[in-house]
Design an enzyme around this catalytic site. Structure first.
Site, PDB file in Angstrom:
ATOM      1  N   ALA A  55       0.874  -3.476  -7.495  1.00  0.00           N
ATOM      2  CA  ALA A  55       0.313  -2.156  -7.824  1.00  0.00           C
ATOM      3  C   ALA A  55       0.229  -1.285  -6.573  1.00  0.00           C
ATOM      4  O   ALA A  55       0.520  -0.084  -6.621  1.00  0.00           O
ATOM      5  CB  ALA A  55      -1.062  -2.313  -8.466  1.00  0.00           C
ATOM      6  N   ILE A  58       3.806  -0.117  -5.762  1.00  0.00           N
ATOM      7  CA  ILE A  58       4.263   0.926  -6.690  1.00  0.00           C
ATOM      8  C   ILE A  58       3.599   2.255  -6.342  1.00  0.00           C
ATOM      9  O   ILE A  58       4.257   3.301  -6.292  1.00  0.00           O
ATOM     10  CB  ILE A  58       3.973   0.511  -8.149  1.00  0.00           C
ATOM     11  CG1 ILE A  58       4.875  -0.655  -8.562  1.00  0.00           C
ATOM     12  CG2 ILE A  58       4.179   1.685  -9.097  1.00  0.00           C
ATOM     13  CD1 ILE A  58       4.500  -1.273  -9.889  1.00  0.00           C
ATOM     14  N   ASP A  59       2.296   2.229  -6.091  1.00  0.00           N
ATOM     15  CA  ASP A  59       1.600   3.458  -5.721  1.00  0.00           C
ATOM     16  C   ASP A  59       2.067   3.991  -4.372  1.00  0.00           C
ATOM     17  O   ASP A  59       2.128   5.197  -4.175  1.00  0.00           O
ATOM     18  CB  ASP A  59       0.091   3.235  -5.691  1.00  0.00           C
ATOM     19  CG  ASP A  59      -0.526   3.265  -7.072  1.00  0.00           C
ATOM     20  OD1 ASP A  59       0.132   3.786  -7.989  1.00  0.00           O
ATOM     21  OD2 ASP A  59      -1.657   2.780  -7.228  1.00  0.00           O
ATOM     22  N   ALA A  60       2.386   3.101  -3.448  1.00  0.00           N
ATOM     23  CA  ALA A  60       2.862   3.547  -2.136  1.00  0.00           C
ATOM     24  C   ALA A  60       4.187   4.289  -2.265  1.00  0.00           C
ATOM     25  O   ALA A  60       4.397   5.306  -1.595  1.00  0.00           O
ATOM     26  CB  ALA A  60       3.005   2.362  -1.197  1.00  0.00           C
ATOM     27  N   ILE A  63       3.349   7.747  -3.542  1.00  0.00           N
ATOM     28  CA  ILE A  63       2.664   8.579  -2.548  1.00  0.00           C
ATOM     29  C   ILE A  63       3.636   9.022  -1.453  1.00  0.00           C
ATOM     30  O   ILE A  63       3.556  10.151  -0.958  1.00  0.00           O
ATOM     31  CB  ILE A  63       1.439   7.842  -1.984  1.00  0.00           C
ATOM     32  CG1 ILE A  63       0.383   7.762  -3.075  1.00  0.00           C
ATOM     33  CG2 ILE A  63       0.892   8.507  -0.743  1.00  0.00           C
ATOM     34  CD1 ILE A  63      -0.817   6.930  -2.745  1.00  0.00           C
TER      35      ILE A  63
END
Length: 87
Positions: A55, A58-60, A63
Site C-alpha cells: 500500500a 502504490i501510494d508512493a 504521490i
C-alpha cells in the site's frame, strides 16, 4: 499560449489517472488480503505486513506522479524554451 493549457490538461490527467489507478490497486489488494486471511487465518500477521508495504509503494507511485504534475504546472520548463525560440 497553448502550452499552458496543454500542461494543465496533462497535469490533470496525470493526477486523475494516477489516483484512479492507486484506488483500484489498493482496492484489489485489500480484497485479496481479506480473502487470503479468511482462508488461512494463521498467516494474517505476515500478510498484513506485506499488504501495508505494498500500500505504501502504490501510494508512493501516485504521490511521485502528482508531485511531477504539480511541478510542471508551477515551474514549467517548456515556457522557457518557447521564450528562447521567440528571440
Amino acid at each position: 499560449m497553448e502550452v499552458i493549457s496543454f500542461v494543465a490538461l496533462a497535469a490533470g490527467l496525470i493526477i486523475g489517472l494516477g489516483a484512479l489507478g492507486a484506488c483500484i490497486g489498493i482496492g484489489i489488494m485489500g480484497s485479496k488480503y481479506l480473502e487470503s486471511a479468511a482462508r488461512q487465518p494463521e498467516l494474517m500477521g505476515e500478510l498484513q505486513t506485506k499488504m501495508f508495504l505494498l500500500a505504501g509503494l502504490i501510494d508512493a507511485a501516485f504521490i511521485i506522479g502528482a508531485g511531477l504534475a504539480l511541478w510542471f504546472a508551477t515551474a514549467n520548463p517548456f515556457l522557457a524554451q518557447i521564450g528562447n525560440l521567440a528571440k
